[in-house]
Scaffold this motif. Structure first.
Motif, PDB file in Angstrom:
ATOM      1  N   LEU A 108       0.831  -1.203   0.000  1.00 49.42           N
ATOM      2  CA  LEU A 108       0.000   0.000   0.000  1.00 49.42           C
ATOM      3  C   LEU A 108       0.868   1.256   0.000  1.00 49.42           C
ATOM      4  N   GLU A 109       0.374   2.303  -0.635  1.00 52.53           N
ATOM      5  CA  GLU A 109       1.165   3.522  -0.799  1.00 52.53           C
ATOM      6  C   GLU A 109       0.286   4.755  -0.661  1.00 52.53           C
ATOM      7  N   GLY A 110       0.904   5.925  -0.853  1.00 54.72           N
ATOM      8  CA  GLY A 110       0.159   7.175  -0.810  1.00 54.72           C
ATOM      9  C   GLY A 110      -0.107   7.645   0.602  1.00 54.72           C
ATOM     10  N   LYS A 111      -1.112   8.496   0.743  1.00 47.36           N
ATOM     11  CA  LYS A 111      -1.457   9.081   2.037  1.00 47.36           C
ATOM     12  C   LYS A 111      -2.516   8.238   2.747  1.00 47.36           C
ATOM     13  N   LEU A 112      -2.592   8.452   4.044  1.00 43.45           N
ATOM     14  CA  LEU A 112      -3.615   7.760   4.818  1.00 43.45           C
ATOM     15  C   LEU A 112      -4.981   8.379   4.552  1.00 43.45           C
ATOM     16  N   PRO A 113      -6.037   7.577   4.539  1.00 45.47           N
ATOM     17  CA  PRO A 113      -7.381   8.116   4.283  1.00 45.47           C
ATOM     18  C   PRO A 113      -7.822   9.079   5.373  1.00 45.47           C
ATOM     19  N   ALA A 114      -8.452  10.168   4.949  1.00 43.05           N
ATOM     20  CA  ALA A 114      -8.891  11.187   5.903  1.00 43.05           C
ATOM     21  C   ALA A 114      -9.938  10.655   6.865  1.00 43.05           C
ATOM     22  N   SER A 115     -10.705   9.644   6.445  1.00 44.21           N
ATOM     23  CA  SER A 115     -11.791   9.142   7.286  1.00 44.21           C
ATOM     24  C   SER A 115     -11.305   8.369   8.506  1.00 44.21           C
ATOM     25  N   LEU A 116      -9.987   8.094   8.597  1.00 45.91           N
ATOM     26  CA  LEU A 116      -9.464   7.435   9.794  1.00 45.91           C
ATOM     27  C   LEU A 116      -9.722   8.262  11.050  1.00 45.91           C
ATOM     28  N   ILE A 117      -9.930   9.541  10.852  1.00 44.69           N
ATOM     29  CA  ILE A 117     -10.166  10.426  11.988  1.00 44.69           C
ATOM     30  C   ILE A 117     -11.455  10.071  12.711  1.00 44.69           C
ATOM     31  N   ASN A 118     -12.339   9.341  12.037  1.00 45.09           N
ATOM     32  CA  ASN A 118     -13.622   8.955  12.631  1.00 45.09           C
ATOM     33  C   ASN A 118     -13.530   7.693  13.475  1.00 45.09           C
ATOM     34  N   CYS A 119     -12.369   7.052  13.482  1.00 43.36           N
ATOM     35  CA  CYS A 119     -12.202   5.802  14.238  1.00 43.36           C
ATOM     36  C   CYS A 119     -11.939   6.121  15.703  1.00 43.36           C
ATOM     37  N   SER A 120     -12.951   6.578  16.381  1.00 42.58           N
ATOM     38  CA  SER A 120     -12.785   7.060  17.754  1.00 42.58           C
ATOM     39  C   SER A 120     -12.532   5.944  18.760  1.00 42.58           C
TER      40      SER A 120
END
Length: 351
Positions: A38-50
């Motif tokens: 896997l490459e690139g940037k981390l998905p922005a939606s990871l911020i929702n994994c509270s």
């Protein structure tokens, strides 16, 4: 995703980017995509994994800055970014470490992080600086997700070897910042991590003296400061760290004596090599006769010994020559007489 608690996709050949699918993953506690492509940037939606407790991204090709956005995951205990292409600084521009109040294991080794660490960098690492309260109603392992009992697992460098942990005890703590481009002094605030078991700062460019605040890490078992540019003496206070089972300070610019604590005396010689300023006399207590002289003091006796050996060799050749010359003359004389004898008497026998 709204009901998913554990997602393990490690040890495959997944490539491309990690999909941005975590917007409703509020119950996700463990995400392991290690050992993929896997490459690139981390998905922005990871911020929702509270509810996230374990995030393992080891051995991929992610290229992004440190995921400070995950500080919203107040339950995060294990963060592994090892062997990727993460870059930039390990702190905000104001130098403050925020979030991750329960973080116990952080491994960001073998990336491209750079810069200096502020002196108070470890000030708010409360997950490692305070004892975990024992609660018999909770599992003893990080990521023991009830009711299915999925256990989080990671691979860490500890005591010089790669160690696979199929289950991670809640009392286990580790900080691995090795293999980056960090420089400057080791922050004194590292002494606040009094529950730390494993510390690896090797293969960076740290300078200055080894901070004596490390003596506060009374349960520390593994310490690796090798392959840096540390100078000065090894603080004698570290000799009181009786829990230390493995130490490596090789390939620095250290001087003076090795602390006389038992744990320092039982280390392998390789733990101290590459420090020409360390006193040979103190190293002999550690390595016995196996240690090779490294200080300038040993250069003169070595040269005198070489001269004595050269002189001894010259005398040996001279003695051999004295003994060899008469032997040659004697041999030639005898050979000539034998040839003369054969010519005279050998010819007569023929007749």
């Amino acid at each position: 995703m709204s009901s998913l608690s554990d997602l393990k996709l490690h040890n495959n050949r997944l490539n491309g980017t990690l999909p941005d699918i975590f917007i409703n993953a509020t119950k996700l506690q463990s995400l392991d995509v290690s050992h993929n492509l896997l490459e690139g940037k981390l998905p922005a939606s990871l911020i929702n994994c509270s509810s996230l407790q374990v995030l393992n991204l080891e051995s991929n090709k992610f290229k992004d800055t440190f995921p400070f956005q995950l500080s919203s995951s107040q339950k995060l205990q294990v963060l592994v970014l090892r062997s990727n292409k993460f870059y930039g600084k390990l702190h905000h521009s104001d130098g403050v470490w925020s979030g991750f109040p329960q973080l116990k294991i952080i491994d960001v080794s073998h990336n491209d992080f750079l810069g200096t660490l502020p002196s108070d960098y470890f000030l708010n690492w409360t997950g490692i600086s305070s004892k975990t309260g024992n609660n018999s109603t909770e599992p003893d392992y990080i990521g023991a997700f009830l009711p299915h009992q999925y256990y989080a697992s990671i691979v860490l460098m500890a005591k010089g070897v790669s160690m696979e942990m199929e289950r991670i005890l809640k009392t286990y703590t580790a900080v691995d910042l090795s293999g980056n481009q960090l420089h400057g002094q080791i922050p004194e605030s590292i002494g606040l991590l009094n529950e730390l078991l494993i510390l690896n700062l090797s293969s960076n460019a740290f300078t200055g003296h080894i901070t004596s605040s490390l003596a506060n890490l009374t349960v520390l078992e593994s310490l690796d400061l090798s392959q840096n540019k540390l100078s000065g003496e090894i603080p004698p206070e570290l000799g009181k760290l009786y829990s230390l089972a493995w130490i490596n300070v090789s390939h620095n610019e250290l001087v003076g004596s090795v602390p006389q604590g038992t744990q320092f005396q039982r280390q392998n010689c390789s733990s101290y090599e590459g420090n020409p300023g360390l006193l040979v006399s103190s190293l002999k207590d550690v390595c016995g006769s196996r240690i090779e002289p490294t200080s300038q003091q040993s250069e003169q006796p070595v040269s005198l010994q070489d001269e004595e050996e050269e002189e001894g060799e010259w005398l040996s050749w001279m003695a051999a020559g004295i003994g060899f010359a008469p032997g040659v003359v004697f041999g030639i004389t005898i050979g000539y007489k034998i040839e003369w004898f054969i010519k005279i008497f050998g010819r007569t026998r023929t007749c």
